[in-house]
Design a protein around this motif. Structure first.
Motif, PDB file in Angstrom:
ATOM      1  N   ALA A 323      45.768 112.306 -66.579  1.00  0.00           N
ATOM      2  CA  ALA A 323      45.678 110.886 -66.221  1.00  0.00           C
ATOM      3  C   ALA A 323      44.370 110.281 -66.708  1.00  0.00           C
ATOM      4  O   ALA A 323      44.334 109.125 -67.158  1.00  0.00           O
ATOM      5  CB  ALA A 323      45.813 110.727 -64.710  1.00  0.00           C
ATOM      6  N   TYR A 327      44.086 107.223 -69.381  1.00  0.00           N
ATOM      7  CA  TYR A 327      43.370 105.990 -69.052  1.00  0.00           C
ATOM      8  C   TYR A 327      42.305 105.677 -70.103  1.00  0.00           C
ATOM      9  O   TYR A 327      42.157 104.515 -70.530  1.00  0.00           O
ATOM     10  CB  TYR A 327      42.725 106.101 -67.672  1.00  0.00           C
ATOM     11  CG  TYR A 327      41.862 104.897 -67.342  1.00  0.00           C
ATOM     12  CD1 TYR A 327      42.447 103.675 -67.039  1.00  0.00           C
ATOM     13  CD2 TYR A 327      40.472 104.991 -67.369  1.00  0.00           C
ATOM     14  CE1 TYR A 327      41.664 102.561 -66.753  1.00  0.00           C
ATOM     15  CE2 TYR A 327      39.680 103.890 -67.095  1.00  0.00           C
ATOM     16  CZ  TYR A 327      40.286 102.686 -66.788  1.00  0.00           C
ATOM     17  OH  TYR A 327      39.497 101.573 -66.523  1.00  0.00           O
ATOM     18  N   ASP A 346      48.379  99.825 -65.325  1.00  0.00           N
ATOM     19  CA  ASP A 346      49.242 100.931 -64.914  1.00  0.00           C
ATOM     20  C   ASP A 346      48.530 102.279 -65.059  1.00  0.00           C
ATOM     21  O   ASP A 346      48.634 103.152 -64.182  1.00  0.00           O
ATOM     22  CB  ASP A 346      50.513 100.921 -65.758  1.00  0.00           C
ATOM     23  CG  ASP A 346      51.478 102.018 -65.352  1.00  0.00           C
ATOM     24  OD1 ASP A 346      51.993 101.980 -64.218  1.00  0.00           O
ATOM     25  OD2 ASP A 346      51.692 102.939 -66.173  1.00  0.00           O
ATOM     26  N   ARG A 349      45.941 102.561 -62.219  1.00  0.00           N
ATOM     27  CA  ARG A 349      46.584 102.829 -60.932  1.00  0.00           C
ATOM     28  C   ARG A 349      47.112 104.260 -60.870  1.00  0.00           C
ATOM     29  O   ARG A 349      47.032 104.906 -59.821  1.00  0.00           O
ATOM     30  CB  ARG A 349      47.714 101.827 -60.718  1.00  0.00           C
ATOM     31  CG  ARG A 349      47.235 100.423 -60.386  1.00  0.00           C
ATOM     32  CD  ARG A 349      48.394  99.454 -60.251  1.00  0.00           C
ATOM     33  NE  ARG A 349      47.943  98.148 -59.801  1.00  0.00           N
ATOM     34  CZ  ARG A 349      48.730  97.074 -59.725  1.00  0.00           C
ATOM     35  NH1 ARG A 349      50.024  97.179 -60.067  1.00  0.00           N
ATOM     36  NH2 ARG A 349      48.248  95.930 -59.301  1.00  0.00           N
ATOM     37  N   THR A 350      47.635 104.743 -61.967  1.00  0.00           N
ATOM     38  CA  THR A 350      48.115 106.125 -62.003  1.00  0.00           C
ATOM     39  C   THR A 350      46.970 107.102 -61.800  1.00  0.00           C
ATOM     40  O   THR A 350      47.090 108.090 -61.052  1.00  0.00           O
ATOM     41  CB  THR A 350      48.809 106.410 -63.346  1.00  0.00           C
ATOM     42  OG1 THR A 350      49.923 105.523 -63.507  1.00  0.00           O
ATOM     43  CG2 THR A 350      49.296 107.852 -63.412  1.00  0.00           C
TER      44      THR A 350
END
Length: 369
Positions: A323, A327, A346, A349-350
């Protein structure tokens, strides 16, 4: 170690349990004592015809009850078993305090990490907003994206405030484990990233047999067996012997000797003995039930520990790094115009979600252990 020391020495229920043990120890001292002697005085022939009754007779007598059925030994054994039972109850209470303090400590450690993550998410949101503002100013994206970034930043601020409030509550609950209404510490020192070794299920089963909730029933059975011996001893009649001095109005005196033996014709204490035997059987059943229940709880905790351990490793070694990589790539791509703002939002937030999931898994791991 400091938190556990404060909790076990603080103004919690363990202090009351200790006083209960002391009270039982004092009771065991009294159980081994002999019955008190009795002194009595009688005056006979008051108001009678001295010529016919021989005048007034006054007697002073000292008597002692002799326990013939082993009453004192049985009482002492019962009191000793009661004292041992109290000590196991104290140990059980101590472990409850330790478990509660440990859970509260892990909750504070987890709340600290969640606040750090919320602060970091807010920092990332600020960075994204700065990037969006620069692209809006350059005319590369619509001002609507800047508004979206402002909303996202405000939302992260709310989450950070919520995490800060949760930390305050967790600190108060930890302080309450040692009887304090106000926490006098700012942080706790610990490492959520430390993964404890998974013990074998066999070793956990062995520990169940040593648990105070099981050991107390062994002491409980010993106490009830001793109480059965007490009831059996009461069925044996005690003898009271006495001796004294008698004075006659005529100026003479004599010594008196007495002996009294109850005749067990009606009350042989059978009901109390049957009740004591039934209480022993009941305690044995409750001990077996305690072993089954604790083994079940230990098995469930072992399963939770194994599941949490695997989840933590997977999240820490694969999910979170992935993740973070996504990002970083999406953020860089957004700055270069390759991705839109929604892709950045997104990805952020992930990243926040999987980091929070890791903290929850680590918390479950340490609570299960």
């Amino acid at each position: 170690e400091q938190a556990l020391s404060l909790a076990t020495d603080g103004k919690t229920g363990s202090a009351a349990a200790r006083r209960g043990v002391w009270a039982r120890e004092e009771r065991s001292v009294d159980a081994g004592t002999r019955p008190n002697p009795e002194i009595s005085g009688t005056t006979e022939n008051l108001g009678g015809d001295a010529a016919k009754t021989g005048g007034v007779q006054s007697t002073l007598q000292l008597g002692q009850r002799l326990e013939l059925g082993g009453d004192r030994a049985a009482r002492t054994a019962a009191a000793t078993a009661t004292r041992d039972l109290g000590r196991w109850d104290l140990e059980s209470r101590r472990l409850e305090v330790v478990a509660r303090a440990t859970r509260a400590f892990v909750d504070v450690l987890s709340a600290q990490r969640r606040l750090e993550l919320a602060t970091d998410s807010m920092r990332l949101a600020e960075e994204v907003r700065s990037t969006v503002a620069a692209r809006v100013e350059a005319g590369k994206v619509s001002p609507i994206e800047e508004t979206r970034a402002d909303v996202a930043l405000a939302t992260e601020g709310i989450e950070r405030e919520r995490a800060a409030v949760d930390l305050v509550g967790a600190r108060s609950r930890l302080a309450a484990t040692w009887g304090s209404t106000t926490p006098r510490f700012q942080r706790v020192a610990g490492d959520l990233d430390d993964i404890p070794d998974l013990p074998s299920l066999e070793s956990v089963a062995v520990q169940v047999e040593r648990n105070p909730e099981v050991a107390r029933w062994t002491a409980e059975i010993a106490e009830r067996e001793a109480l059965l011996r007490v009831e059996r001893a009461r069925a044996v009649p005690d003898v009271t012997v006495g001796g004294g001095y008698r004075h006659f109005d005529l100026g003479t005196s004599a010594f008196v000797a007495t002996i009294a033996v109850p005749l067990p014709l009606f009350d042989r204490n059978r009901g109390a003995q049957i009740e004591a035997r039934e209480r022993i059987a009941k305690a044995e059943e409750e001990r077996r039930s305690a072993i089954v229940r604790l083994r079940q709880l230990a098995g469930e905790a072992h399963g939770s520990l194994a599941r949490a351990q695997g989840e933590v490793r997977s999240l820490r070694e694969q999910v979170v790094p992935g993740a973070e990589s996504v990002y970083e790539a999406v953020s860089e791509g957004y700055r270069l115009g390759k991705f839109g703002y929604m892709e950045v939002l997104d990805a952020r937030r992930t990243l926040a979600a999987v980091r929070l999931q890791l903290v929850r898994a680590q918390t479950e791991l340490h609570l299960a252990f």
